[in-house]
Scaffold this motif. Sequence first.
Motif, mmCIF file in Angstrom:
data_model
loop_
_atom_site.group_PDB
_atom_site.id
_atom_site.type_symbol
_atom_site.label_atom_id
_atom_site.label_comp_id
_atom_site.label_asym_id
_atom_site.label_seq_id
_atom_site.Cartn_x
_atom_site.Cartn_y
_atom_site.Cartn_z
ATOM 1 N N ILE A 273 -1.342 -6.812 3.079
ATOM 2 C CA ILE A 273 -2.062 -6.438 4.315
ATOM 3 C C ILE A 273 -1.559 -7.344 5.440
ATOM 4 C CG2 ILE A 273 -4.301 -6.208 5.438
ATOM 5 C CD1 ILE A 273 -5.558 -5.904 2.657
ATOM 6 N N VAL A 274 -1.045 -6.714 6.521
ATOM 7 C CA VAL A 274 -0.496 -7.473 7.647
ATOM 8 C C VAL A 274 -1.395 -7.267 8.861
ATOM 9 C CG1 VAL A 274 1.496 -7.838 9.147
ATOM 10 C CG2 VAL A 274 1.822 -7.171 6.738
ATOM 11 N N MET A 275 -1.855 -8.362 9.482
ATOM 12 C CA MET A 275 -2.668 -8.308 10.704
ATOM 13 C C MET A 275 -1.729 -8.356 11.903
ATOM 14 S SD MET A 275 -5.597 -8.134 9.274
ATOM 15 C CE MET A 275 -6.683 -8.316 10.682
ATOM 16 N N VAL A 276 -1.890 -7.378 12.845
ATOM 17 C CA VAL A 276 -1.061 -7.290 14.047
ATOM 18 C C VAL A 276 -1.989 -7.426 15.259
ATOM 19 C CG1 VAL A 276 0.606 -5.915 15.348
ATOM 20 C CG2 VAL A 276 0.520 -5.735 12.846
ATOM 21 N N THR A 277 -1.745 -8.450 16.093
ATOM 22 C CA THR A 277 -2.656 -8.688 17.220
ATOM 23 C C THR A 277 -1.965 -9.502 18.292
ATOM 24 O OG1 THR A 277 -4.775 -9.663 17.881
ATOM 25 C CG2 THR A 277 -3.568 -10.752 16.087
ATOM 26 N N ASP B 133 -3.808 -17.460 18.651
ATOM 27 C CA ASP B 133 -4.384 -18.802 18.524
ATOM 28 C C ASP B 133 -4.630 -19.103 17.054
ATOM 29 O OD1 ASP B 133 -7.616 -18.184 18.146
ATOM 30 O OD2 ASP B 133 -6.468 -16.623 19.227
ATOM 31 N N ASN B 134 -4.731 -20.384 16.759
ATOM 32 C CA ASN B 134 -4.902 -20.820 15.354
ATOM 33 C C ASN B 134 -6.164 -20.264 14.731
ATOM 34 O OD1 ASN B 134 -2.534 -22.257 15.284
ATOM 35 N ND2 ASN B 134 -3.491 -24.185 15.966
ATOM 36 N N GLU B 135 -7.212 -20.186 15.520
ATOM 37 C CA GLU B 135 -8.481 -19.707 14.978
ATOM 38 C C GLU B 135 -8.356 -18.266 14.505
ATOM 39 O OE1 GLU B 135 -13.138 -19.043 16.332
ATOM 40 O OE2 GLU B 135 -11.745 -20.109 17.651
ATOM 41 N N SER B 136 -7.673 -17.425 15.313
ATOM 42 C CA SER B 136 -7.503 -16.023 14.937
ATOM 43 C C SER B 136 -6.643 -15.900 13.677
ATOM 44 C CB SER B 136 -6.868 -15.239 16.095
ATOM 45 O OG SER B 136 -7.729 -15.273 17.231
ATOM 46 N N ILE B 137 -5.593 -16.715 13.641
ATOM 47 C CA ILE B 137 -4.707 -16.658 12.470
ATOM 48 C C ILE B 137 -5.457 -17.080 11.201
ATOM 49 C CG2 ILE B 137 -2.624 -17.647 11.457
ATOM 50 C CD1 ILE B 137 -1.523 -17.887 14.342
ATOM 51 N N GLU B 138 -6.185 -18.188 11.269
ATOM 52 C CA GLU B 138 -6.933 -18.667 10.099
ATOM 53 C C GLU B 138 -7.982 -17.662 9.659
ATOM 54 O OE1 GLU B 138 -8.473 -22.470 11.065
ATOM 55 O OE2 GLU B 138 -6.514 -23.477 11.059
ATOM 56 N N ARG B 139 -8.599 -17.018 10.677
ATOM 57 C CA ARG B 139 -9.622 -16.025 10.354
ATOM 58 C C ARG B 139 -9.005 -14.847 9.596
ATOM 59 N NH1 ARG B 139 -13.381 -12.630 14.624
ATOM 60 N NH2 ARG B 139 -14.884 -11.833 13.064
ATOM 61 N N ALA B 140 -7.782 -14.455 10.024
ATOM 62 C CA ALA B 140 -7.107 -13.348 9.352
ATOM 63 C C ALA B 140 -6.856 -13.673 7.881
ATOM 64 C CB ALA B 140 -5.797 -13.041 10.069
ATOM 65 N N TYR B 141 -6.401 -14.872 7.622
ATOM 66 C CA TYR B 141 -6.144 -15.260 6.224
ATOM 67 C C TYR B 141 -7.432 -15.400 5.419
ATOM 68 C CZ TYR B 141 -1.250 -16.007 7.394
ATOM 69 O OH TYR B 141 0.046 -15.818 7.792
ATOM 70 N N GLU B 142 -8.497 -15.809 6.096
ATOM 71 C CA GLU B 142 -9.788 -15.919 5.406
ATOM 72 C C GLU B 142 -10.285 -14.556 4.930
ATOM 73 O OE1 GLU B 142 -12.423 -17.844 8.066
ATOM 74 O OE2 GLU B 142 -11.507 -19.832 7.847
ATOM 75 N N TYR B 143 -10.008 -13.515 5.721
ATOM 76 C CA TYR B 143 -10.445 -12.171 5.357
ATOM 77 C C TYR B 143 -9.513 -11.521 4.330
ATOM 78 C CZ TYR B 143 -14.360 -11.763 8.569
ATOM 79 O OH TYR B 143 -15.574 -11.919 9.187
ATOM 80 N N GLY B 144 -8.413 -12.183 3.998
ATOM 81 C CA GLY B 144 -7.546 -11.688 2.937
ATOM 82 C C GLY B 144 -6.216 -11.174 3.386
ATOM 83 N N ALA B 145 -5.791 -11.465 4.623
ATOM 84 C CA ALA B 145 -4.504 -10.978 5.100
ATOM 85 C C ALA B 145 -3.371 -11.638 4.327
ATOM 86 C CB ALA B 145 -4.362 -11.259 6.592
#
Length: 705
Positions: free
Chosen positions: A80-84, A88-100
């Motif tokens: 699963i790839v998040m495209v946005t 910022d670091n917070e958005s990136i970390e959040r993406a990985y937390e949700y399973g990206a």
Amino acid sequence: MAAATRILVADDEPTARLLMAAALEKAGFEVAVAVDGDDALRQFRAQPSALVMLDVDMPGRNGYELCAILRREFGDELPIVMVTAMDDNESIERAYEYGATDFIPKPINWSLIGHRVKYLLRASDALRELHAANARNAALLRAIPDLLFEVDVDGRYLSCHSSRKDLLVAPGESLIGRTIDDVLPPEAARICMAALHEANEAGLVTGRQFELMLASGAFWFELSVSRKSAEPGQKPTFVVLARNITERKAAEQKIYELAFFDSLTHLPNRQSFLERLAQDIRVAQREKQKLAVLFMDLDGFKGVNDTMGHDAGDLILQSAAERLRNSIRPGDSASRLAEDGAQVGLARLGGDEFTAVIPGITHEEDALRVANRIREQMRTPFVLAGSEVVLTSSIGIAVFPHDGADAATLLKHADTAMYHAKSCGRDNCQFYSAALTQRAQQRLTLENNLRQALERGEFDLVYQPQIDVASGRIRSVEALIRWNHPAGGVIAPQDFIPLAEENGLIVPIGEWALRTAATDAARWQDGGRVCVAVNLSPVQLRAADLVPTLVDILRETGLAPGLLELEVTEGALMEEREATHATLEALLAGGVQLALDDFGTGYSSLGYLKRVPLSNLKIDQSFVHGLPHDRENLAIVRTILALAKNLGFRTTAEGVETAEQATTLAGIGCDALQGFYFSRPLPAGAIPALLQRRWRLDETDPGGG
């Protein structure tokens, strides 16, 4: 042509969807597009894709929420790839937390996006294969019944796997960080560390075994140790496979016991004894010591086995083995004759034959002391089903080095000495001598010749008259067998009949004697009625075909049954009483007469006289000798005559050699007399001329010389 890999793109911006689809299709992928999170979830559930690309900021269900749902429903392996545009670091970390799986910030480099996706798919495939491999390895580990460890060169546990926790000396997790010396008993630890050091040198070692006491019992393990590859300067590590071989060891022990131990008594067998004896001989040679071999046989065991059955015989053998053990029990001075404390070794060779090796003796009397202890133990009655059975033992002794320098010779000479002990009256013990071997060889030669004597026609019958006291004429003749040996001359019955009884040849020899005597007697009847008496061996009496064989002989020869008298001994009558009585009754019913030979010299149990259908008692010559002056013999003969008269038996006295003996026996009521005084044994052709002769008891030389 292989189908293109399907990619799902979810983005609420049409331009972004169009550009992403074009770039991916150009890279060779099949692309499905979704306008928002709900549309993407619906499409994926209907047709899963190999990879999902999600815009984070979408109306309704955003990219983070959709990522979490997909991860929960379809597992960790889906890329699963998040495209946005948010980088910022917070958005990136959040993406990985949700399973990206990955994060691609906007603006996107469209020329590289296809390569990025291909890389992610290859990584996903590799991860999937890794998971599959791990699953296969886990299944293999679960299927392996062995204990699997990784340890370093110091024996420190690095990892542990076991499908059976009961085979671990401690819980697996508690082993990590501890050493083999810390965990295992000293002997087991020594074997394991030796295997590690050997594997460190050779790379691989197998076959080391050790026993381990665990909570569930004793277990045996076999090690396979392999050294793992290590970088230069790193400590070597090892894979250790410990296989549970407890059942195999038990099977090996069972095979060993079957090969080297007697299954009935659990004593060592012949093979084991010979190996032990050979080892003791080597020690005796090195230390310049003596050792003794004892060979024991149970007197009378065959009779018990035949009459009471093999089960009873087995019980006696087991009891005898236990008595042997008691005779040389550890701590007893009789079992510790050697200065170095070497123990007496026992064995059962087969049947009722037992042996013992006594190492390190100082004097021959040491062996005799042990033999006497054994004989004393065997004299105690055996109890079978509440009944007592009394047996004794005969023991032969051979001493190293005087009586033999090897195991086979010593055993053979001890066996020879044992047979000598039996011939000396049983319940006896005898040492070996060279003369015994000479006699044994002569006996063996005699036995071999005896087997051929019947075929070669080397047997003859001679006949000794039995004189009727009332008429002075021959009442009957006793058939006596002689063996005309081509090299040894005439051999008397006492020298070969016992041997024939032992080896079973007495049955065909006895049948020949019966047939020959019946043929001769039938031929004599023209000159006068005369009965022929033939000795019957106990072995013949036990033969199942005795009665039909005798009927055939009488029919073939034409001899009237009443003119045949069979002489049996007291010993024969006492064996297997029911079967013997039935045979005797059948003989009597056929008209054959029965005589009891050598009366008074056997068991002297008078009770059987009233049960056995006898017609004649023969007074043994040992009682006739010394008459009329031996008052004791005279009293015995008077008693026998009175007993016979009261029971309705005729009497015949054997061994009459003088006129005084003849007149004395006639005067006290004996019916018939036999002995050299009247005639020596004669060939069949001489009998007809004597049938009309009358003997006077007071003749000076009635026998004619």
